[in-house]
Design a protein around this motif. Structure first.
Motif, PDB file in Angstrom:
ATOM      1  N   GLU A  65      10.811  -5.623  82.447  1.00  0.00           N
ATOM      2  CA  GLU A  65      11.601  -6.808  82.100  1.00  0.00           C
ATOM      3  C   GLU A  65      10.964  -7.569  80.945  1.00  0.00           C
ATOM      4  O   GLU A  65      11.652  -7.972  80.008  1.00  0.00           O
ATOM      5  CB  GLU A  65      11.748  -7.725  83.316  1.00  0.00           C
ATOM      6  N   SER A 103      11.373  -5.622  77.743  1.00  0.00           N
ATOM      7  CA  SER A 103      12.772  -5.663  77.308  1.00  0.00           C
ATOM      8  C   SER A 103      13.098  -6.947  76.566  1.00  0.00           C
ATOM      9  O   SER A 103      13.691  -6.918  75.489  1.00  0.00           O
ATOM     10  CB  SER A 103      13.703  -5.517  78.515  1.00  0.00           C
ATOM     11  N   ILE A 104      12.684  -8.087  77.118  1.00  0.00           N
ATOM     12  CA  ILE A 104      13.040  -9.361  76.466  1.00  0.00           C
ATOM     13  C   ILE A 104      12.203  -9.618  75.220  1.00  0.00           C
ATOM     14  O   ILE A 104      12.642 -10.322  74.318  1.00  0.00           O
ATOM     15  CB  ILE A 104      12.998 -10.557  77.440  1.00  0.00           C
ATOM     16  N   ASP A 120      15.857  -4.092  74.392  1.00  0.00           N
ATOM     17  CA  ASP A 120      17.296  -4.273  74.230  1.00  0.00           C
ATOM     18  C   ASP A 120      17.835  -5.071  75.422  1.00  0.00           C
ATOM     19  O   ASP A 120      18.532  -4.526  76.272  1.00  0.00           O
ATOM     20  CB  ASP A 120      17.974  -2.894  74.132  1.00  0.00           C
ATOM     21  N   PRO A 121      17.491  -6.380  75.491  1.00  0.00           N
ATOM     22  CA  PRO A 121      17.971  -7.165  76.633  1.00  0.00           C
ATOM     23  C   PRO A 121      19.492  -7.316  76.593  1.00  0.00           C
ATOM     24  O   PRO A 121      20.089  -7.323  75.512  1.00  0.00           O
ATOM     25  CB  PRO A 121      17.270  -8.516  76.456  1.00  0.00           C
ATOM     26  N   TRP A 122      20.081  -7.442  77.764  1.00  0.00           N
ATOM     27  CA  TRP A 122      21.547  -7.486  77.836  1.00  0.00           C
ATOM     28  C   TRP A 122      22.136  -8.705  77.139  1.00  0.00           C
ATOM     29  O   TRP A 122      23.270  -8.671  76.676  1.00  0.00           O
ATOM     30  CB  TRP A 122      22.026  -7.424  79.292  1.00  0.00           C
ATOM     31  N   TYR A 123      21.393  -9.801  77.015  1.00  0.00           N
ATOM     32  CA  TYR A 123      21.944 -11.050  76.486  1.00  0.00           C
ATOM     33  C   TYR A 123      21.976 -11.118  74.960  1.00  0.00           C
ATOM     34  O   TYR A 123      22.624 -11.986  74.387  1.00  0.00           O
ATOM     35  CB  TYR A 123      21.168 -12.264  77.023  1.00  0.00           C
ATOM     36  N   PRO A 141      16.056  -9.524  71.161  1.00  0.00           N
ATOM     37  CA  PRO A 141      14.799  -9.802  71.850  1.00  0.00           C
ATOM     38  C   PRO A 141      14.000 -10.891  71.121  1.00  0.00           C
ATOM     39  O   PRO A 141      14.234 -11.188  69.947  1.00  0.00           O
ATOM     40  CB  PRO A 141      14.072  -8.457  71.819  1.00  0.00           C
ATOM     41  N   ILE A 190       9.066 -15.166  81.930  1.00  0.00           N
ATOM     42  CA  ILE A 190      10.100 -14.377  81.256  1.00  0.00           C
ATOM     43  C   ILE A 190      11.302 -15.273  80.950  1.00  0.00           C
ATOM     44  O   ILE A 190      11.824 -15.272  79.828  1.00  0.00           O
ATOM     45  CB  ILE A 190      10.492 -13.153  82.112  1.00  0.00           C
ATOM     46  N   GLN A 191      11.729 -16.071  81.921  1.00  0.00           N
ATOM     47  CA  GLN A 191      12.842 -17.002  81.714  1.00  0.00           C
ATOM     48  C   GLN A 191      12.492 -18.030  80.643  1.00  0.00           C
ATOM     49  O   GLN A 191      13.331 -18.387  79.815  1.00  0.00           O
ATOM     50  CB  GLN A 191      13.192 -17.699  83.028  1.00  0.00           C
ATOM     51  N   ILE A 221      12.875 -16.469  77.250  1.00  0.00           N
ATOM     52  CA  ILE A 221      14.293 -16.333  76.896  1.00  0.00           C
ATOM     53  C   ILE A 221      14.855 -17.685  76.462  1.00  0.00           C
ATOM     54  O   ILE A 221      15.530 -17.789  75.429  1.00  0.00           O
ATOM     55  CB  ILE A 221      15.100 -15.758  78.079  1.00  0.00           C
TER      56      ILE A 221
END
Length: 161
Positions: free
Chosen positions: A10, A13-14, A18-21, A24, A142-143, A146
């Motif tokens: 995770e 990824s962020i 390739d994060p879903w949102y 990166p 992580i949050q 983001i």
């Protein structure tokens, strides 16, 4: 999948995957010129450089906590001063953020699986992000990454049109 592997995946990824949102963290930051990094648009609470240093300082604090230190404000402060605008300084901030996250990924990989659900030292404090499990601590960071990368993207767009 072990907790360490999930958290590593995770975080990677962020940061650079390739994060879903959307984009990166590193891609967002690399689109920022040093001039834009130190510019504070009207109404903005912080510059991009201040946000990057804030992200850096809290990542260092999470490293300290994973290494058993009690929760506190980051050693460099919650919102460290950036000083005068300087291109090399900006590049150092970006490189330091990347390095501290490499170190964090190493700690996560080696963290004992049985400790992830243990509570950290101290009572629950929202200000310090304390009183949660080690897994919640890393998920919180992580949050945090983001959230602040979104702020950086918006500030960069405001500054550059």
């Amino acid at each position: 999948m072990p907790t360490s592997a999930k958290l590593q995946n995770e975080l990677e990824s962020i940061l650079s995957g390739d994060p879903w949102y959307g984009d990166p963290v590193y891609q967002i930051i690399e689109q920022v010129s040093f001039e834009a990094a130190f510019e504070k648009p009207p109404g903005a609470a912080h510059t991009i450089a201040e946000i990057v240093l804030h992200m850096l300082s809290w990542t260092e604090e999470v490293l300290d906590r994973l290494n058993g230190k009690p929760a506190s404000q980051p050693l460099s402060g919650d919102w460290p001063e950036t000083g005068r605008p300087d291109e090399q300084k900006w590049q150092n901030y970006v490189n330091d953020l990347k390095l501290v996250n490499v170190n964090l990924l190493g700690i996560i990989q080696d963290f004992p699986e049985e400790k992830w659900n243990e509570p950290m030292n101290g009572e629950r404090s929202r200000e310090l992000g304390d009183g949660v499990s080690y897994e919640a601590l890393v998920n919180g960071l992580i949050q945090h990454h983001i959230y602040h990368s979104g702020q950086i993207a918006i500030l960069n767009r405001i500054i550059n049109g």
